[in-house]
Design a protein around this motif. Structure first.
Motif, PDB file in Angstrom:
ATOM      1  N   ASP A 142      43.709  -9.549  80.460  1.00  0.00           N
ATOM      2  CA  ASP A 142      43.143 -10.699  79.494  1.00  0.00           C
ATOM      3  C   ASP A 142      43.103 -12.202  80.690  1.00  0.00           C
ATOM      4  O   ASP A 142      42.812 -12.778  79.970  1.00  0.00           O
ATOM      5  CB  ASP A 142      43.243 -11.281  77.995  1.00  0.00           C
ATOM      6  N   THR A 174      40.082 -13.134  80.904  1.00  0.00           N
ATOM      7  CA  THR A 174      39.079 -13.744  79.423  1.00  0.00           C
ATOM      8  C   THR A 174      40.170 -15.173  78.921  1.00  0.00           C
ATOM      9  O   THR A 174      39.256 -15.976  77.909  1.00  0.00           O
ATOM     10  CB  THR A 174      38.936 -13.000  78.408  1.00  0.00           C
ATOM     11  N   ALA A 224      35.616 -10.429  81.760  1.00  0.00           N
ATOM     12  CA  ALA A 224      34.974 -11.426  81.122  1.00  0.00           C
ATOM     13  C   ALA A 224      33.424 -11.594  81.223  1.00  0.00           C
ATOM     14  O   ALA A 224      32.949 -10.622  82.033  1.00  0.00           O
ATOM     15  CB  ALA A 224      35.387 -12.812  81.834  1.00  0.00           C
TER      16      ALA A 224
END
Ligand code: DC
Length: 224
Positions: free
Chosen positions: A126, A129, A190
Motif C-alpha cells: 500500500d 495507495t 494505485a
C-alpha cells in the motif's frame, strides 16, 4: 518512489537494485510487518489487542540495513532476524497482523519517517495507495501465480528452508487472497500506478524499465 505488488513479483529485488543505483534509502515495509508480527508473538500480543500493539511499538526498535547482496537486513532491538523472518510462517503471521487497522496505523509514522533525502524506494502493498499517496512514481509489479511461486520457492531453497513447490504455491496464493480481500489497505494498484507484468521479462529489464520511468519523472521536477 512506491513499488507495490504481490509476493514473488520481484519488488524486493527491484527496490534494492534501484536504491543501490541511486544511493537512495529503502523501505521494505513487508519486512517491517514481518518484524512487528515476530515481536508481537514474542511478547504474547494478539492481533486485536490495541494496548498490546502500542506496547510492541514502544518497546521495540526496528532497523533495516541493505546488505552487500542487496538483501534488506532486519534488526529487532539490535538482533539480526533477517533469515528467520523469511519463513512462510513469518509471512503468514505478518499478513494476519497487517490486516488489522490499529497495527497499520501504528506503523504508518515509522514508514513515513524513512522518506528522507536524497530519496526513498518504498516496497510493499500500500505504498502508493496509503503510505505515500504523493510519491513521484508508483509502480505495481504483477506476475502469474506459477512464476511468483517458483521465485519464492527458489529464494527459500537458497536460504536453506525445506519446502515443496506445491506447498509454496499454495502459501503464495493464500497470502495473495488474504492481502487482496482485507478491508484496510488491500493489495491493489494505485489509480496512477504503472503496472508491469514481470512474468516474461528478466529482472535486469524490469530494473531498467523502472529506473527509466523514475528518470523521466525526476526530469519533470518531482523529487523522492
Ligand atoms: O512482502 P512480504 O512478503 O515481506 O510481506 C509480508 C506480509 O506483510 C504480506 O503478506 C502482507 C503484509 N504487508 C502489508 O500488509 N502491507 C505492506 N505494505 C507490506 C506487507
Amino acid at each position: 518512489m512506491a513499488l507495490d505488488g504481490p509476493g514473488g513479483s520481484g519488488k524486493g529485488t527491484v527496490a534494492s537494485r534501484i536504491a543501490i543505483l541511486r544511493h537512495w534509502r529503502i523501505l521494505d515495509s513487508g519486512a517491517l510487518y514481518r518484524a512487528f508480527a515476530f515481536r508481537a508473538q514474542e511478547l504474547g500480543v494478539l492481533p486485536d489487542d490495541l494496548p498490546g500493539i502500542q506496547r510492541v511499538l514502544a518497546e521495540t526498535n526496528f532497523d533495516f540495513a541493505v546488505k552487500k547482496t542487496g538483501e534488506v537486513g532486519i534488526l529487532v532491538n539490535g538482533n539480526d532476524v533477517t533469515t528467520a523472518l523469511r519463513s512462510p510462517d513469518a509471512g503468514l503471521a505478518a499478513s494476519t497482523y497487517a490486516s488489522k487497522q490499529p497495527v497499520r496505523e501504528c506503523l504508518i509514522t515509522r514508514q513515513r519517517f524513512e522518506r528522507q533525502a536524497p530519496g526513498l524506494v518504498a516496497d510493499g502493498r500500500d505504498m502508493g495507495t496509503v503510505v505515500f499517496p504523493d510519491a513521484t512514481l508508483k509502480v505495481f509489479l504483477t506476475g502469474t501465480l506459477k512464476i511468483r511461486a517458483l521465485r519464492r520457492y527458489k529464494q527459500l531453497m537458497e536460504k536453506g528452508f525445506s519446502a515443496t513447490l506445491a506447498a509454496v504455491e499454495q502459501e503464495v496464493s493464500a497470502r495473495d487472497e488474504k492481502d487482496r480481500s482485507r478491508a484496510v489497505s488491500p493489495l491493489e494498484p494505485a489509480k496512477d500506478a504503472v503496472i508491469l507484468d514481470t512474468s516474461e521479462i528478466g529482472i535486469d529489464q524490469v530494473v531498467k524499465k523502472v529506473d527509466d520511468l523514475l528518470t523521466a519523472k525526476l526530469a519533470q521536477g518531482n523529487n523522492g
